[in-house]
Design a protein around this motif. Structure first.
Motif, short mmCIF file in Angstrom:
data_model
loop_
_atom_site.label_atom_id
_atom_site.label_comp_id
_atom_site.label_asym_id
_atom_site.label_seq_id
_atom_site.Cartn_x
_atom_site.Cartn_y
_atom_site.Cartn_z
N MET A 32 -23.94 1.67 -48.26
CA MET A 32 -22.63 1.14 -48.63
C MET A 32 -21.78 2.24 -49.24
O MET A 32 -22.29 3.12 -49.91
N GLU A 33 -20.50 2.12 -49.00
CA GLU A 33 -19.48 2.88 -49.71
C GLU A 33 -18.44 1.86 -50.15
O GLU A 33 -18.56 0.68 -49.83
N ASN A 34 -17.40 2.29 -50.86
CA ASN A 34 -16.41 1.33 -51.35
C ASN A 34 -15.80 0.50 -50.23
O ASN A 34 -15.60 -0.70 -50.39
N GLU A 35 -15.49 1.12 -49.11
CA GLU A 35 -14.84 0.41 -48.01
C GLU A 35 -15.66 0.41 -46.73
O GLU A 35 -15.11 0.21 -45.65
N ALA A 36 -16.98 0.63 -46.83
CA ALA A 36 -17.78 0.74 -45.61
C ALA A 36 -19.19 0.17 -45.79
O ALA A 36 -19.73 0.16 -46.90
N TYR A 37 -19.74 -0.27 -44.67
CA TYR A 37 -21.13 -0.73 -44.59
C TYR A 37 -21.74 -0.07 -43.36
O TYR A 37 -21.11 -0.01 -42.30
N GLY A 38 -22.97 0.40 -43.49
CA GLY A 38 -23.65 1.00 -42.36
C GLY A 38 -25.08 0.51 -42.26
O GLY A 38 -25.67 0.06 -43.25
N ARG A 39 -25.62 0.60 -41.04
CA ARG A 39 -26.98 0.13 -40.81
C ARG A 39 -27.57 0.85 -39.61
O ARG A 39 -26.86 1.20 -38.67
N THR A 40 -28.87 1.06 -39.65
CA THR A 40 -29.58 1.59 -38.49
C THR A 40 -29.96 0.42 -37.60
O THR A 40 -29.99 -0.73 -38.03
N PHE A 41 -30.26 0.73 -36.33
CA PHE A 41 -30.72 -0.31 -35.41
C PHE A 41 -31.63 0.31 -34.35
O PHE A 41 -31.65 1.53 -34.14
N ARG A 42 -32.38 -0.56 -33.70
CA ARG A 42 -33.21 -0.18 -32.56
C ARG A 42 -33.04 -1.27 -31.52
O ARG A 42 -33.16 -2.46 -31.84
N TYR A 43 -32.76 -0.88 -30.28
CA TYR A 43 -32.55 -1.86 -29.21
C TYR A 43 -32.96 -1.21 -27.88
O TYR A 43 -32.43 -0.15 -27.52
N ASN A 44 -33.89 -1.83 -27.16
CA ASN A 44 -34.35 -1.31 -25.87
C ASN A 44 -34.67 0.19 -25.92
O ASN A 44 -34.15 0.97 -25.14
N ASN A 45 -35.50 0.58 -26.85
CA ASN A 45 -35.91 1.98 -27.01
C ASN A 45 -34.78 2.92 -27.40
O ASN A 45 -34.91 4.13 -27.28
N THR A 46 -33.67 2.38 -27.83
CA THR A 46 -32.56 3.19 -28.34
C THR A 46 -32.52 3.06 -29.85
O THR A 46 -32.55 1.95 -30.38
N LYS A 47 -32.49 4.18 -30.54
CA LYS A 47 -32.37 4.21 -32.00
C LYS A 47 -30.98 4.71 -32.34
O LYS A 47 -30.46 5.63 -31.71
N GLY A 48 -30.39 4.08 -33.34
CA GLY A 48 -29.06 4.52 -33.73
C GLY A 48 -28.62 3.93 -35.05
O GLY A 48 -29.41 3.34 -35.79
N SER A 49 -27.34 4.08 -35.31
CA SER A 49 -26.75 3.53 -36.53
C SER A 49 -25.28 3.25 -36.27
O SER A 49 -24.69 3.79 -35.34
#
Length: 84
Positions: A32-49
């Motif tokens: 988290m930041e003041n105006e942002a939210y972030g998250r990692t994910f995994r989908y069909n052997n793809t990793k990202g954020s």
């Protein structure tokens, strides 16, 4: 890096949502930041954020995605949209 805008119809209380997400934050999977939210994910052997930055003047979130394989990004995005 793919990016897009998610618009919303006001009212939207980002401060309340921010506090809700911050209280349940699972580090290092989410951030988290003041105006942002972030998250990692995994989908069909793809990793990202993704990071969603609140843009109050435009009633939107500006979202940027990073992934190790962009091939599955469209299906990952549409899968997420259909769930929410």
């Amino acid at each position: 890096m793919p990016s897009f805008r998610l618009s919303y119809q006001p009212p939207y209380d980002w401060a309340v949502m921010h506090d809700f997400l911050a209280a349940r934050l699972v580090e290092p999977l989410e951030w988290m930041e003041n105006e942002a939210y972030g998250r990692t994910f995994r989908y069909n052997n793809t990793k990202g954020s993704f990071t969603a930055v609140h843009n109050a003047t435009e009633n939107a979130f500006d979202v940027e995605i990073e992934a190790d394989n962009n091939e599955h990004l469209p299906s990952a995005f549409f899968n997420t949209v259909s769930i929410t």
